[in-house]
Design a protein around this motif. Structure first.
Motif, mmCIF file in Angstrom:
data_model
loop_
_atom_site.group_PDB
_atom_site.id
_atom_site.type_symbol
_atom_site.label_atom_id
_atom_site.label_comp_id
_atom_site.label_asym_id
_atom_site.label_seq_id
_atom_site.Cartn_x
_atom_site.Cartn_y
_atom_site.Cartn_z
ATOM 1 N N VAL A 121 -4.271 -12.176 -3.941
ATOM 2 C CA VAL A 121 -3.609 -11.240 -3.391
ATOM 3 C C VAL A 121 -3.763 -9.903 -3.514
ATOM 4 O O VAL A 121 -3.716 -9.129 -2.656
ATOM 5 N N LEU A 122 -4.202 -9.448 -4.820
ATOM 6 C CA LEU A 122 -4.441 -8.068 -4.957
ATOM 7 C C LEU A 122 -5.782 -7.622 -4.158
ATOM 8 O O LEU A 122 -5.803 -6.624 -3.844
ATOM 9 N N HIS A 182 -6.733 -8.557 -1.253
ATOM 10 C CA HIS A 182 -6.284 -8.326 0.017
ATOM 11 C C HIS A 182 -5.285 -7.469 0.164
ATOM 12 O O HIS A 182 -4.321 -7.363 1.289
ATOM 13 N N TYR A 183 -4.680 -6.519 -0.749
ATOM 14 C CA TYR A 183 -3.643 -5.783 -0.685
ATOM 15 C C TYR A 183 -3.612 -5.005 0.230
ATOM 16 O O TYR A 183 -2.506 -4.866 1.051
ATOM 17 N N PHE A 200 -2.547 -6.745 3.522
ATOM 18 C CA PHE A 200 -1.082 -7.204 3.550
ATOM 19 C C PHE A 200 -0.290 -6.011 3.678
ATOM 20 O O PHE A 200 0.689 -6.115 4.759
ATOM 21 N N LYS A 201 -0.387 -4.707 3.327
ATOM 22 C CA LYS A 201 0.131 -3.556 3.399
ATOM 23 C C LYS A 201 0.410 -3.183 4.730
ATOM 24 O O LYS A 201 1.351 -2.803 5.277
ATOM 25 N N ARG A 209 9.655 -10.820 1.028
ATOM 26 C CA ARG A 209 9.728 -9.061 1.179
ATOM 27 C C ARG A 209 9.944 -8.713 2.604
ATOM 28 O O ARG A 209 10.690 -7.672 2.731
#
Length: 405
Positions: free
Chosen positions: A82-83, A85-86, A89-90, A119
């Motif tokens: 996940v980090l 591809h942060y 995602f953001k 989220r």
């Protein structure tokens, strides 16, 4: 493969067809894409005038939804991935929120994918877009997060952000009894009479390998599977080996791994969507493992997470099994070989055991038991549930199912 080439480019979303949207579906996993597609087909079958948009995948598009972004191609697992591809995602998250703010869907249906979807529910509430935030958009969660496995306290935040949650396992309803969040069992898609399992048991069929639907996990699991299959070659030699994959990105990863190893056999690659018979299966712990169990295939779960993800996960995950069939049956119906336990020797032993008469009989009996558990009384079907929020029944009026009874 570079990181930037692993995800679709995030371009501005198109406006909804006809300038309005009744339902926005957000499904980030291949399995969620498929389950949501059945719901959308039923919704549009009951009312062809509905406008349905989605962040999802090919199944939702085929069902008639306007797919704004191929979210299933961004599915990752684990903290480390996940980090990595942060940034993607953001950007995607901000664009999704802005689209909802501008076009105001009547219902947002969040399908599984809790890291992104919860989220999103929180942000819609914070911005006053959702009903829980004082706005007009109903926010539903279809397929409950696995709060019975880890981060169970999420349910108290979910009651602040969501209007309702629809579950696919009967025991999940009780997980919300100490909250104000209404939870309803909507039945499991795999026991829907229209659903055809993508795998079927055949004693003469190939040994199946299902290493998963997420690139990073496949990269860790698939080489171990191959090593075990190579070591147990005498057990399956007359049957062959077939690898099932969900989409082109995973196929590319499988081909990359196959090009880097030397094998005494040539496995067949086949899309899951084409279906397959099989005599036994090595599978990751994902949704397909339940399909295999329901099909009566003798099986074994193979799983290897990133070492950091695994260490952190062991701290928070409080369930005895990874495989959902094992959780439902409360026993190791599919033995689980995790991390270092997924050695070539142990996998070869399991392959031998899976071809025994005892394993075949146990698989058949377990499949029947699973079908009974997943066919318990349900509140509504998923499409009927969503429709009840588009056209709420009057006081005293019964809600109606849209799909099969």
């Amino acid at each position: 493969m570079s990181r930037s080439s692993q995800v679709p480019e995030i371009n501005p979303f198109e406006p909804p067809r006809g300038g309005r949207v009744d339902v926005l579906v957000v499904a980030g996993e291949h399995s969620g894409d498929q389950h949501a597609a059945t719901m959308v087909k039923d919704l549009l079958g009951a009312d062809s005038g509905l406008s349905v948009s989605a962040l999802g995948g090919p199944a939702l598009e085929e069902a008639g939804a306007q797919v704004l972004y191929e979210l299933t191609e961004l599915s990752v697992v684990g903290i480390v991935e996940v980090l990595a591809h942060y940034g993607e995602f953001k950007k995607l998250f901000a664009q999704t929120v802005e689209w909802i703010r501008e076009y105001k869907p009547k219902v947002v249906c969040l399908v599984d994918y809790p890291g992104f979807n919860l989220r999103l529910a929180k942000e819609l509430c914070r911005l006053g877009i959702s009903r829980k935030g004082g706005g007009e958009t109903t926010v539903l969660a279809y397929i409950s997060p696995q709060i019975w496995a880890w981060k169970s306290k999420r349910r108290f935040k979910m009651q602040e952000w969501l209007d309702e949650v629809g579950t696919i396992f009967p025991f999940e309803v009780d997980c919300y009894k100490d909250t104000t969040l209404p939870a309803f069992f909507l039945g499991h898609p795999f026991v829907d009479p229209r659903f055809s399992l993508q795998v079927k048991y055949d004693p003469t069929g190939p040994l199946l390998l299902l290493p998963g639907s997420r690139t990073a996990a496949v990269g860790r699991i698939f080489p171990r599977m191959l090593a075990g299959v190579e070591k147990a070659s005498e057990e399956w030699r007359g049957r062959g080996v077939r690898i099932l994959y969900p989409g082109p990105r995973i196929k590319s990863e499988l081909e990359r791994i196959l090009s880097e190893v030397q094998l005494s056999f040539e496995p067949e690659l086949r899309p899951v969507s084409e279906g397959s018979t099989g005599s036994a299966v090595l599978t990751s712990s994902g949704t397909m493992s339940l399909q295999c169990a329901l099909a009566g295939l003798p099986g074994t779960i193979v799983y290897r997470a990133h070492s950091l993800t695994y260490v952190i996960g062991r701290t928070f995950v409080k369930i005895p099994y990874l495989g959902i069939a094992n959780i439902l049956l409360d026993r190791p119906f599919y033995p689980e070989l995790i991390q270092g336990a997924a050695s070539a020797n142990r996998l070869a032993e399991r392959i031998t055991e899976m071809f025994s008469i005892e394993a075949v009989e146990e698989a058949e009996a377990g499949a029947e038991e699973l079908r009974r558990i997943l066919s318990m009384n349900r509140y509504l079907d998923p499409a009927g549930w969503v429709k009840s929020h588009l056209n709420p029944p009057r006081p005293g009026e019964a809600v109606e199912m849209i799909g099969p009874q």
